[in-house]
Scaffold this motif. Sequence first.
Motif, PDB file in Angstrom:
ATOM      1  N   VAL A  78       0.921  -1.289   0.073  1.00 22.43           N
ATOM      2  CA  VAL A  78      -0.101  -0.162  -0.031  1.00 22.43           C
ATOM      3  C   VAL A  78       1.004   1.111  -0.111  1.00 22.43           C
ATOM      4  O   VAL A  78       1.905   1.167   0.664  1.00 22.43           O
ATOM      5  CB  VAL A  78      -0.823  -0.125   1.430  1.00 22.43           C
ATOM      6  N   LYS A  79       0.293   2.445  -0.565  1.00 20.87           N
ATOM      7  CA  LYS A  79       0.964   3.671  -0.676  1.00 20.87           C
ATOM      8  C   LYS A  79       0.282   4.446   0.241  1.00 20.87           C
ATOM      9  O   LYS A  79      -0.827   4.552   0.454  1.00 20.87           O
ATOM     10  CB  LYS A  79       1.389   4.181  -2.019  1.00 20.87           C
ATOM     11  N   ILE A  80       0.960   5.450   0.926  1.00 21.09           N
ATOM     12  CA  ILE A  80       0.451   6.379   1.859  1.00 21.09           C
ATOM     13  C   ILE A  80       0.504   7.914   1.282  1.00 21.09           C
ATOM     14  O   ILE A  80       1.775   8.274   0.849  1.00 21.09           O
ATOM     15  CB  ILE A  80       0.982   6.301   3.339  1.00 21.09           C
ATOM     16  N   ILE A  81      -0.439   8.450   1.208  1.00 22.97           N
ATOM     17  CA  ILE A  81      -0.348  10.257   1.233  1.00 22.97           C
ATOM     18  C   ILE A  81      -0.571  10.621   2.861  1.00 22.97           C
ATOM     19  O   ILE A  81      -1.670  10.372   3.127  1.00 22.97           O
ATOM     20  CB  ILE A  81      -1.750  10.510   0.311  1.00 22.97           C
ATOM     21  N   ALA A  82       0.418  11.206   3.100  1.00 28.25           N
ATOM     22  CA  ALA A  82       0.357  11.591   4.499  1.00 28.25           C
ATOM     23  C   ALA A  82       0.224  12.986   4.625  1.00 28.25           C
ATOM     24  O   ALA A  82       0.588  14.051   3.832  1.00 28.25           O
ATOM     25  CB  ALA A  82       1.856  11.395   5.041  1.00 28.25           C
TER      26      ALA A  82
ATOM     27  N   GLY B 175       9.207  20.615   8.082  1.00 27.23           N
ATOM     28  CA  GLY B 175       9.931  19.417   8.845  1.00 27.23           C
ATOM     29  C   GLY B 175       9.092  18.319   9.039  1.00 27.23           C
ATOM     30  O   GLY B 175       9.331  17.052   8.904  1.00 27.23           O
ATOM     31  N   LEU B 176       7.641  18.586   9.406  1.00 31.45           N
ATOM     32  CA  LEU B 176       6.759  17.511   9.434  1.00 31.45           C
ATOM     33  C   LEU B 176       6.886  16.602   7.924  1.00 31.45           C
ATOM     34  O   LEU B 176       6.757  15.437   8.010  1.00 31.45           O
ATOM     35  CB  LEU B 176       5.372  17.721   9.601  1.00 31.45           C
ATOM     36  N   ALA B 177       6.645  17.284   6.946  1.00 31.65           N
ATOM     37  CA  ALA B 177       6.301  16.761   5.526  1.00 31.65           C
ATOM     38  C   ALA B 177       7.825  16.197   5.321  1.00 31.65           C
ATOM     39  O   ALA B 177       7.817  14.827   4.609  1.00 31.65           O
ATOM     40  CB  ALA B 177       6.153  17.696   4.538  1.00 31.65           C
TER      41      ALA B 177
ATOM     42  N   THR C 242      10.901  10.944   4.627  1.00 36.45           N
ATOM     43  CA  THR C 242      11.885  10.136   5.172  1.00 36.45           C
ATOM     44  C   THR C 242      11.406   8.749   5.618  1.00 36.45           C
ATOM     45  O   THR C 242      11.759   7.656   5.455  1.00 36.45           O
ATOM     46  CB  THR C 242      12.661  10.849   6.047  1.00 36.45           C
ATOM     47  N   GLY C 243       9.874   8.912   6.058  1.00 39.30           N
ATOM     48  CA  GLY C 243       9.483   7.502   6.775  1.00 39.30           C
ATOM     49  C   GLY C 243       8.873   6.778   5.426  1.00 39.30           C
ATOM     50  O   GLY C 243       8.167   5.734   5.708  1.00 39.30           O
TER      51      GLY C 243
ATOM     52  N   VAL D 200      10.240  18.885   0.287  1.00 36.09           N
ATOM     53  CA  VAL D 200      10.196  17.525  -0.230  1.00 36.09           C
ATOM     54  C   VAL D 200      10.407  17.429  -1.807  1.00 36.09           C
ATOM     55  O   VAL D 200      10.185  18.352  -2.447  1.00 36.09           O
ATOM     56  CB  VAL D 200       8.792  16.671   0.241  1.00 36.09           C
ATOM     57  N   SER D 201      10.561  16.212  -2.086  1.00 35.35           N
ATOM     58  CA  SER D 201      10.726  16.022  -3.565  1.00 35.35           C
ATOM     59  C   SER D 201       9.803  14.878  -4.109  1.00 35.35           C
ATOM     60  O   SER D 201      10.009  14.336  -5.209  1.00 35.35           O
ATOM     61  CB  SER D 201      12.190  15.318  -3.668  1.00 35.35           C
TER      62      SER D 201
END
Length: 256
Positions: free
Chosen positions: A48-52, A72-74, A79-80, A108-109
């Motif tokens: 499964v993929k996650i959109i956080a 920073g959260l993103a 990273t997670g 983010v990238s």
Amino acid sequence: MLADLVAGALEDAERRRADRPLAEVEAAALARPAALDALAALAPADRVKIIAEVKRASPSRGSLAAIPDPAGLAASYQTGGASAISVLTEERRFHGSLADLEAVRDAVSIPVLRKEFVAEPYQVFEARAAGADLVLLIVAALEQKQLVELHGLITQLGMTPLVEAHSADELSRALETGASLVGVNARDLTTFELDRDLFGRLADRIPSGVIRVAESAVKSADDVAHYRAAGADVVLVGEALVTSDPVATLGEFLGV
């Protein structure tokens, strides 16, 4: 509730337009580098993929987390192992902003979703100008003509629409747009009640080749597993991440 949220979002967009006219926002949108390929990032895989989601508050739960550093959260989400980041930009009830989106885009990238009550082209141009790669379209908030036109504009600008439904009828309308990325939201945005089994009842109606996203009602890895077993390619998660150790929780969810 949904009508109030849309009306408020449009009022806020009108206020921003007074300071930054459409022509200026459109020029900024067109000057942005090409949007990232969200369909490739969210394509079905063995896991499964996650959109956080970066989410400070909601109408149903009130304040969730201060999130003084959305970038920073993103970055920790990326990273997670998150495949994309969702950023709430609605100001009144979710306490978000376009500044949050811009900060996340710079940090983010991976693809970034503008999660907002989008109902007019100005908001779409704003999204691209701020660096969004995806834009949420909520079927229940739009007439079909609006939905089709906004879907077309988002696509024209190189972004990916995430078209969200909450019923079989809304799903049919979403698919009529030619959407390649369809979300089923367990939360009824008119009442804010939850139905975790809604995705499973609608998933078989989504044709192969369309990426299936399950949204809302995710508190634990069991909920992610429930959606995965029902056919979800992607699960969008906000509250469960911002109210816990986000990296540890994300790891649990991705382990499904």
